[in-house]
Design a protein around this motif. Structure first.
Motif, mmCIF file in Angstrom:
data_model
loop_
_atom_site.group_PDB
_atom_site.id
_atom_site.type_symbol
_atom_site.label_atom_id
_atom_site.label_comp_id
_atom_site.label_asym_id
_atom_site.label_seq_id
_atom_site.Cartn_x
_atom_site.Cartn_y
_atom_site.Cartn_z
ATOM 1 N N LEU A 1 29.191 -83.705 -69.059
ATOM 2 C CA LEU A 1 29.982 -84.903 -69.330
ATOM 3 C C LEU A 1 30.111 -85.676 -68.006
ATOM 4 O O LEU A 1 30.121 -85.069 -66.942
ATOM 5 C CB LEU A 1 31.370 -84.446 -69.797
ATOM 6 C CG LEU A 1 32.284 -85.473 -70.425
ATOM 7 C CD1 LEU A 1 31.805 -85.778 -71.851
ATOM 8 C CD2 LEU A 1 33.718 -84.942 -70.488
ATOM 9 N N ILE A 2 30.208 -86.987 -68.079
ATOM 10 C CA ILE A 2 30.467 -87.772 -66.865
ATOM 11 C C ILE A 2 31.967 -87.706 -66.591
ATOM 12 O O ILE A 2 32.767 -88.059 -67.465
ATOM 13 C CB ILE A 2 30.018 -89.239 -67.058
ATOM 14 C CG1 ILE A 2 28.513 -89.274 -67.344
ATOM 15 C CG2 ILE A 2 30.358 -90.070 -65.843
ATOM 16 C CD1 ILE A 2 28.015 -90.615 -67.871
ATOM 17 N N PRO A 3 32.376 -87.223 -65.419
ATOM 18 C CA PRO A 3 33.815 -87.111 -65.152
ATOM 19 C C PRO A 3 34.513 -88.467 -65.280
ATOM 20 O O PRO A 3 33.971 -89.494 -64.846
ATOM 21 C CB PRO A 3 33.884 -86.608 -63.706
ATOM 22 C CG PRO A 3 32.539 -86.067 -63.398
ATOM 23 C CD PRO A 3 31.563 -86.775 -64.290
ATOM 24 N N ARG A 4 35.700 -88.451 -65.913
ATOM 25 C CA ARG A 4 36.463 -89.679 -66.139
ATOM 26 C C ARG A 4 37.630 -89.752 -65.150
ATOM 27 O O ARG A 4 38.212 -88.720 -64.805
ATOM 28 C CB ARG A 4 37.069 -89.687 -67.547
ATOM 29 C CG ARG A 4 36.110 -89.384 -68.684
ATOM 30 C CD ARG A 4 35.227 -90.571 -68.962
ATOM 31 N NE ARG A 4 34.675 -90.571 -70.308
ATOM 32 C CZ ARG A 4 33.522 -90.015 -70.668
ATOM 33 N NH1 ARG A 4 32.794 -89.358 -69.783
ATOM 34 N NH2 ARG A 4 33.092 -90.122 -71.909
ATOM 35 N N PRO A 5 38.014 -90.983 -64.779
ATOM 36 C CA PRO A 5 39.154 -91.105 -63.854
ATOM 37 C C PRO A 5 40.434 -90.488 -64.406
ATOM 38 O O PRO A 5 41.234 -89.950 -63.631
ATOM 39 C CB PRO A 5 39.316 -92.616 -63.666
ATOM 40 C CG PRO A 5 38.253 -93.284 -64.468
ATOM 41 C CD PRO A 5 37.398 -92.261 -65.117
ATOM 42 N N GLU A 6 40.636 -90.539 -65.736
ATOM 43 C CA GLU A 6 41.913 -90.004 -66.264
ATOM 44 C C GLU A 6 42.042 -88.499 -66.048
ATOM 45 O O GLU A 6 43.144 -87.952 -66.018
ATOM 46 C CB GLU A 6 42.128 -90.361 -67.745
ATOM 47 C CG GLU A 6 41.069 -89.889 -68.724
ATOM 48 C CD GLU A 6 40.006 -90.943 -69.003
ATOM 49 O OE1 GLU A 6 39.748 -91.777 -68.106
ATOM 50 O OE2 GLU A 6 39.424 -90.926 -70.107
ATOM 51 N N THR A 7 40.917 -87.827 -65.854
ATOM 52 C CA THR A 7 40.957 -86.374 -65.639
ATOM 53 C C THR A 7 41.535 -86.028 -64.257
ATOM 54 O O THR A 7 41.979 -84.909 -64.022
ATOM 55 C CB THR A 7 39.547 -85.786 -65.857
ATOM 56 O OG1 THR A 7 39.139 -86.138 -67.184
ATOM 57 C CG2 THR A 7 39.502 -84.283 -65.720
ATOM 58 N N GLU A 8 41.578 -87.022 -63.367
ATOM 59 C CA GLU A 8 42.217 -86.776 -62.067
ATOM 60 C C GLU A 8 43.698 -86.448 -62.224
ATOM 61 O O GLU A 8 44.287 -85.766 -61.383
ATOM 62 C CB GLU A 8 42.017 -87.983 -61.139
ATOM 63 C CG GLU A 8 40.544 -88.140 -60.760
ATOM 64 C CD GLU A 8 40.254 -89.300 -59.832
ATOM 65 O OE1 GLU A 8 39.128 -89.389 -59.339
ATOM 66 O OE2 GLU A 8 41.148 -90.146 -59.612
ATOM 67 N N LEU A 9 44.305 -86.905 -63.326
ATOM 68 C CA LEU A 9 45.701 -86.558 -63.623
ATOM 69 C C LEU A 9 45.869 -85.044 -63.776
ATOM 70 O O LEU A 9 46.865 -84.464 -63.331
ATOM 71 C CB LEU A 9 46.125 -87.283 -64.919
ATOM 72 C CG LEU A 9 47.496 -86.985 -65.482
ATOM 73 C CD1 LEU A 9 48.606 -87.423 -64.536
ATOM 74 C CD2 LEU A 9 47.667 -87.694 -66.843
ATOM 75 N N LEU A 10 44.895 -84.411 -64.402
ATOM 76 C CA LEU A 10 44.921 -82.958 -64.585
ATOM 77 C C LEU A 10 44.862 -82.258 -63.219
ATOM 78 O O LEU A 10 45.604 -81.305 -62.958
ATOM 79 C CB LEU A 10 43.727 -82.555 -65.453
ATOM 80 C CG LEU A 10 43.616 -81.134 -65.960
ATOM 81 C CD1 LEU A 10 44.776 -80.784 -66.866
ATOM 82 C CD2 LEU A 10 42.313 -80.960 -66.742
#
Ligand code: GLN
Length: 275
Positions: free
Chosen positions: A84-93
């Motif tokens: 998967l292409i990493p998404r910016p929202e995953t930086e919240l995790l």
């Protein structure tokens, strides 16, 4: 046919930003170079390569798969269609995981369904004393993640091909994090995501299969006081919270991403059920 950087950027049918990224990639330069040297003439090889990239982009292929790279947290990661292409929202995790770790203490963290390794590598690089275990069920994917660790010189992550938690002993981790697949089968949103691995995106009729499995089982693999942190769809927060509650987690909280959408839910296992 020869062309200068300036003419190419003026005449391309691509969106300006896409054109700049792809042209910089072809020339092996930064985007600012394109502004510094607008009169530079492209070699015919570079020109052809740019045309090929342009066609791939027009067919809808994501920029990250064309360049083979995506920025996430402080890292530049290799990505392929196996990840998967990493998404910016995953930086919240990542942010929420880091807030639950104190840097001096060795902590054992699992990132399940790691893909390119984005979450595990970000946590590991911020906490060199922690021990990360990153899993994926796809051997090709785990190879990319491991290659990212080697290229970025991040030693404290071990990689494992396995199905969710099946490879582990009970009470192994201080924290379990995951960005699992969470989109419903047949969701219209998937029409824009056809280049990405469907098993990393889709999880049953409700989109909650993987999340439900993780919530139900993670508690057995957490040490007492350990945390489970999961990314989920913005419409799933209530269902995910309820499942955390029914499964006996405490301190359940949902955090909003930069778009203001509920995106990450966490819960703590105060007493590990197998102790
Ligand atoms: N956030 C991704 C998207 O909606 C989905 C990622 C996932 O399913 N884990 O594009």
């Amino acid at each position: 046919m020869s062309s200068t950087i300036a003419t190419l950027l003026r005449t391309t049918q691509l969106e300006r930003l896409d054109a700049e990224i792809l042209l910089a990639e072809v020339l092996g330069v930064t985007r600012s170079y394109l502004y510094t040297w607008p009169e530079k003439v492209l070699s015919s090889m570079a020109y052809q390569q740019f045309q090929q990239f342009t066609q791939r982009r027009f067919r809808g292929e994501p920029i990250a798969y064309i360049t083979g790279r995506k920025g996430f947290w402080t890292l530049e990661l290799e990505v392929t269609p196996a990840t998967l292409i990493p998404r910016p929202e995953t930086e919240l995790l990542v942010e929420q995981a880091l807030q639950r770790m104190t840097s001096q203490q060795v902590q054992s963290v699992a990132d399940l369904g790691t893909g390119s390794g984005a979450i595990a590598l970000s946590i590991a690089t911020e906490n060199p004393h922690s021990q990360l275990t990153a899993t994926d069920q796809n051997p090709q994917t785990i190879q990319i993640a491991a290659r990212n660790a080697i290229r970025l010189k991040i030693p404290n992550v071990q990689f494992l091909v396995c199905d969710w938690l099946s490879a582990f002993h009970p009470a192994s981790f201080d924290m379990i994090v995951s960005n699992p697949p969470y989109i419903k089968v047949g969701d219209l949103h998937l029409q824009q995501l056809t280049y990405e691995p469907q098993q990393a995106l889709v999880s049953g009729k409700t989109g909650l299969n993987a999340i439900n499995l993780l919530v139900a089982n993670a508690k057995y693999y957490l040490k007492a006081g350990g945390w489970l942190l999961l990314e989920h769809g913005y419409e799933q927060a209530t269902a995910v919270q309820q499942h955390f509650q029914h499964s006996g987690y405490e301190q359940i909280t949902t955090y909003l991403d930069l778009a203001g959408l509920p995106r990450v839910t966490v819960g703590q296992c105060l007493a590990c059920p197998i102790n």
